[in-house]
Design a protein around this motif. Sequence first.
Motif, PDB file in Angstrom:
ATOM      1  N   LEU A 100       0.831  -1.205   0.000  1.00 18.75           N
ATOM      2  CA  LEU A 100       0.000   0.000   0.000  1.00 18.75           C
ATOM      3  C   LEU A 100       0.864   1.253   0.000  1.00 18.75           C
ATOM      4  CD1 LEU A 100      -2.703   1.413   0.049  1.00 18.75           C
ATOM      5  CD2 LEU A 100      -2.774   1.103   2.537  1.00 18.75           C
ATOM      6  N   LYS A 101       1.884   1.281   0.833  1.00 25.95           N
ATOM      7  CA  LYS A 101       2.782   2.437   0.856  1.00 25.95           C
ATOM      8  C   LYS A 101       3.455   2.620  -0.503  1.00 25.95           C
ATOM      9  CE  LYS A 101       6.574   4.557   3.447  1.00 25.95           C
ATOM     10  NZ  LYS A 101       7.522   4.409   4.584  1.00 25.95           N
ATOM     11  N   GLN A 102       3.866   1.523  -1.109  1.00 27.65           N
ATOM     12  CA  GLN A 102       4.498   1.595  -2.427  1.00 27.65           C
ATOM     13  C   GLN A 102       3.535   2.151  -3.468  1.00 27.65           C
ATOM     14  OE1 GLN A 102       5.894  -2.380  -3.224  1.00 27.65           O
ATOM     15  NE2 GLN A 102       7.390  -2.352  -1.551  1.00 27.65           N
ATOM     16  N   ALA A 103       2.274   1.714  -3.411  1.00 23.16           N
ATOM     17  CA  ALA A 103       1.278   2.184  -4.375  1.00 23.16           C
ATOM     18  C   ALA A 103       1.003   3.673  -4.194  1.00 23.16           C
ATOM     19  CB  ALA A 103      -0.011   1.377  -4.229  1.00 23.16           C
ATOM     20  N   ILE A 104       0.872   4.119  -2.938  1.00 23.60           N
ATOM     21  CA  ILE A 104       0.614   5.532  -2.661  1.00 23.60           C
ATOM     22  C   ILE A 104       1.787   6.392  -3.125  1.00 23.60           C
ATOM     23  CG2 ILE A 104       0.405   7.238  -0.801  1.00 23.60           C
ATOM     24  CD1 ILE A 104      -1.340   5.189   0.692  1.00 23.60           C
ATOM     25  N   GLY A 106       3.989   5.598  -5.299  1.00 23.41           N
ATOM     26  CA  GLY A 106       4.123   5.494  -6.742  1.00 23.41           C
ATOM     27  C   GLY A 106       3.191   6.434  -7.490  1.00 23.41           C
ATOM     28  N   GLN A 107       2.020   6.692  -6.901  1.00 25.15           N
ATOM     29  CA  GLN A 107       1.034   7.551  -7.571  1.00 25.15           C
ATOM     30  C   GLN A 107       1.112   9.007  -7.119  1.00 25.15           C
ATOM     31  OE1 GLN A 107      -2.327   4.079  -7.619  1.00 25.15           O
ATOM     32  NE2 GLN A 107      -3.043   6.130  -8.082  1.00 25.15           N
ATOM     33  N   TRP A 108       1.389   9.230  -5.847  1.00 24.17           N
ATOM     34  CA  TRP A 108       1.400  10.603  -5.318  1.00 24.17           C
ATOM     35  C   TRP A 108       2.805  11.075  -4.942  1.00 24.17           C
ATOM     36  CZ3 TRP A 108      -2.884   7.439  -4.357  1.00 24.17           C
ATOM     37  CH2 TRP A 108      -4.113   7.949  -4.775  1.00 24.17           C
ATOM     38  N   HIS A 109       3.794  10.196  -5.067  1.00 24.78           N
ATOM     39  CA  HIS A 109       5.201  10.499  -4.796  1.00 24.78           C
ATOM     40  C   HIS A 109       5.554  10.549  -3.309  1.00 24.78           C
ATOM     41  CE1 HIS A 109       5.514  11.096  -9.053  1.00 24.78           C
ATOM     42  NE2 HIS A 109       4.656  12.099  -9.037  1.00 24.78           N
ATOM     43  N   SER A 110       4.590  10.864  -2.474  1.00 21.52           N
ATOM     44  CA  SER A 110       4.847  10.831  -1.026  1.00 21.52           C
ATOM     45  C   SER A 110       3.516  10.682  -0.292  1.00 21.52           C
ATOM     46  CB  SER A 110       5.556  12.098  -0.549  1.00 21.52           C
ATOM     47  OG  SER A 110       4.669  13.207  -0.546  1.00 21.52           O
ATOM     48  N   LEU A 111       3.597  10.181   0.937  1.00 19.32           N
ATOM     49  CA  LEU A 111       2.395  10.042   1.752  1.00 19.32           C
ATOM     50  C   LEU A 111       1.802  11.407   2.062  1.00 19.32           C
ATOM     51  CD1 LEU A 111       0.466   8.215   3.358  1.00 19.32           C
ATOM     52  CD2 LEU A 111       2.081   8.347   5.280  1.00 19.32           C
ATOM     53  N   ASP A 112       2.651  12.380   2.336  1.00 20.34           N
ATOM     54  CA  ASP A 112       2.163  13.731   2.646  1.00 20.34           C
ATOM     55  C   ASP A 112       1.417  14.345   1.461  1.00 20.34           C
ATOM     56  OD1 ASP A 112       3.083  13.693   5.232  1.00 20.34           O
ATOM     57  OD2 ASP A 112       4.945  14.753   4.787  1.00 20.34           O
ATOM     58  N   ALA A 113       1.925  14.108   0.248  1.00 16.74           N
ATOM     59  CA  ALA A 113       1.251  14.634  -0.945  1.00 16.74           C
ATOM     60  C   ALA A 113      -0.109  13.979  -1.124  1.00 16.74           C
ATOM     61  CB  ALA A 113       2.118  14.406  -2.178  1.00 16.74           C
ATOM     62  N   PHE A 114      -0.188  12.688  -0.838  1.00 21.52           N
ATOM     63  CA  PHE A 114      -1.483  11.990  -0.903  1.00 21.52           C
ATOM     64  C   PHE A 114      -2.459  12.578   0.114  1.00 21.52           C
ATOM     65  CE2 PHE A 114      -3.829   8.870   1.660  1.00 21.52           C
ATOM     66  CZ  PHE A 114      -4.909   8.674   0.799  1.00 21.52           C
TER      67      PHE A 114
END
Length: 206
Positions: A100-104, A106-114
């Motif tokens: 899940l962390k890898q997918a996030i 991969g799509q948003w570049h960082s957890l904070d950006a998501f």
Amino acid sequence: MSGQHTLPDLPYSYDALEPFISRQIMELHHKKHHQTYVNALNAAEQAYAKASTPKERIALQAALKFNGGGHINHSLFWKNLAPAKSEGKGNGGSLQDGPLKQAIEGQWHSLDAFKKEFNTTTAGIQGSGWGWLGLNPSTKRLEIATTANQDPLLSLVPIIGVDVWEHAFYLQYLNVKVDYLNAIWSVINWEEAENRFKDAIGSSKL
């Protein structure tokens, strides 16, 4: 059998999510609001079972959708929360390395950006509704979505759902929805989200 839904127990105590979500909010939200959806859904299903004409059944559709959605959404919401790791109470708010962390990232570049995009999208809901992180079963990609009122998420497999009805935050955050959205990430149960993500990736079922 219709009309047999029950209020699920919380997997933690009412004060376990403090200071991010108060005991008062959790008790009212669970015991009063969710219980009301359960009671009304049971009543609507029982009435539907007794309905003898199409007109009577059509008249019950709104109650079934609203209260059924409320029960579905809240049952998922409670599991989406966990006592905060930052408070030494549990693992809430902690996303470990994994699919899940890898997918996030991969799509948003960082957890904070998501989180920023999720909060901006969810804060934009007019009136009451829900913010979602879901998996598109066709593309196998994550998407941020919103639903109005108590509508359940049907187009995506729900991974995380955040209730933005005022009853979820007003007693603590008043009308500042953004503060509530910022705070809730400290009690998001990423382990539950990871499990839902893994199940969704491995299945085409909604």
